[in-house]
Design a protein around this motif. Structure first.
Motif, PDB file in Angstrom:
ATOM      1  N   UNK A 123       0.836  -1.190   0.000  1.00  0.00           N
ATOM      2  CA  UNK A 123       0.000   0.000   0.000  1.00  0.00           C
ATOM      3  C   UNK A 123       0.876   1.246   0.000  1.00  0.00           C
ATOM      4  N   UNK A 124       0.257   2.403   0.051  1.00  0.00           N
ATOM      5  CA  UNK A 124       0.990   3.665  -0.010  1.00  0.00           C
ATOM      6  C   UNK A 124       1.014   4.300   1.374  1.00  0.00           C
ATOM      7  N   UNK A 125       2.208   4.588   1.847  1.00  0.00           N
ATOM      8  CA  UNK A 125       2.361   5.214   3.157  1.00  0.00           C
ATOM      9  C   UNK A 125       2.255   6.733   3.026  1.00  0.00           C
ATOM     10  N   UNK A 126       1.998   7.389   4.128  1.00  0.00           N
ATOM     11  CA  UNK A 126       2.010   8.846   4.151  1.00  0.00           C
ATOM     12  C   UNK A 126       3.437   9.328   4.380  1.00  0.00           C
ATOM     13  N   UNK A 127       3.667  10.621   4.135  1.00  0.00           N
ATOM     14  CA  UNK A 127       4.989  11.182   4.382  1.00  0.00           C
ATOM     15  C   UNK A 127       5.937  10.995   3.221  1.00  0.00           C
ATOM     16  N   UNK A 128       7.227  11.101   3.521  1.00  0.00           N
ATOM     17  CA  UNK A 128       8.277  11.041   2.499  1.00  0.00           C
ATOM     18  C   UNK A 128       8.605   9.599   2.130  1.00  0.00           C
ATOM     19  N   UNK A 129       9.446   9.453   1.108  1.00  0.00           N
ATOM     20  CA  UNK A 129       9.826   8.112   0.653  1.00  0.00           C
ATOM     21  C   UNK A 129      10.583   7.332   1.714  1.00  0.00           C
ATOM     22  N   UNK A 130      11.303   8.039   2.590  1.00  0.00           N
ATOM     23  CA  UNK A 130      12.045   7.317   3.637  1.00  0.00           C
ATOM     24  C   UNK A 130      11.280   7.248   4.952  1.00  0.00           C
ATOM     25  N   UNK A 131       9.973   7.568   4.914  1.00  0.00           N
ATOM     26  CA  UNK A 131       9.151   7.452   6.127  1.00  0.00           C
ATOM     27  C   UNK A 131       9.052   5.997   6.557  1.00  0.00           C
TER      28      UNK A 131
END
Length: 245
Positions: A123-131
């Protein structure tokens, strides 16, 4: 010797898994994650569990790659609707992807398209790519999606990019021994430290800059790819069932 599973049957099973993901709302431990249809009008929705598989979807692959996750909400909103990223399931000139292709060709003797690539988190997380993703959420997704893909494709070896997806696979599959650091996770022990239905699973540092720096740079990272490449070639040399039709 395992019975040969037809490629067509594998594709049917993988398609069913993708449809399961498409229909799911993933409620995490402390947050709700996005599905691919929830962002940019579903522009990056695809017929796979994750878009990374688009350009590495050999259902008879001898090597499976598992990274942590495909993208973050912030990254996708910033880049917008990118035709090439949609078509290939990756940003081809991103350093992480360039290094992955280089290491595959040099040490595994495979092109990226000759592998089967997926993510532990579907799925898609919130925040930046390194979150960071809450580990129990990563484990749940790995259990629901990554493990079934391993069992459907049945590669000779699984290689995780980073310690988080590797340990999520370990936890989801009930491996003993707790959390493994990257120093141990690439080592070929006897008996093997991590297997899923008899398939060996290892990890290397994530080939992005942060992951590589975390273990001391490429002078430390590349020998681990080389060691696993040698082991992978030994697996490829063993007698095997014919590829599925």
């Amino acid at each position: 010797m395992d019975a040969v599973i037809r490629a067509s049957d594998k594709r049917v099973a993988l398609s069913a898994l993708a449809k399961k993901r498409q229909a799911e709302t993933f409620e995490g431990y402390s947050r709700r994650y996005l599905n691919f249809s929830d962002i940019l009008d579903g522009y990056y929705e695809c017929d796979h569990v994750v878009p990374w598989t688009i350009s590495a979807c050999d259902v008879d692959a001898e090597l499976m790659l598992i990274s942590q996750d495909w993208a973050s909400e912030e990254f996708l909103l910033k880049t917008g609707k990118d035709e090439k990223q949609k078509a290939f399931g990756q940003v081809a000139d991103l350093a992480t992807n360039v290094q992955t292709r280089t290491m595959l060709e040099k040490h595994m003797k495979l092109s990226f398209r000759e592998t089967y690539a997926t993510d532990a988190f579907a799925f898609i997380k919130s925040g930046s790519m390194n979150a960071r993703i809450v580990f129990r959420d990563l484990v749940k997704s790995a259990s629901d999606y990554a493990l079934p893909q391993i069992r459907i494709v049945r590669p000779k070896m699984v290689l995780c990019l980073g310690s988080a997806p590797f340990n999520a696979i370990r936890k989801a599959s009930g491996q003993a021994g707790g959390w493994f650091n990257l120093e141990r996770s690439y080592q070929v022990e006897r008996p093997l430290h991590t297997t899923v239905d008899g398939i060996p699973v290892f990890a290397v540092a994530h080939p992005g800059g942060t992951g590589t720096r975390s273990i001391g740079g490429w002078q430390k990272a590349e020998p681990r790819w080389e060691a696993l490449g040698n082991y992978f070639q030994s697996l490829r040399a063993q007698p095997t069932s014919p590829r599925s039709a």
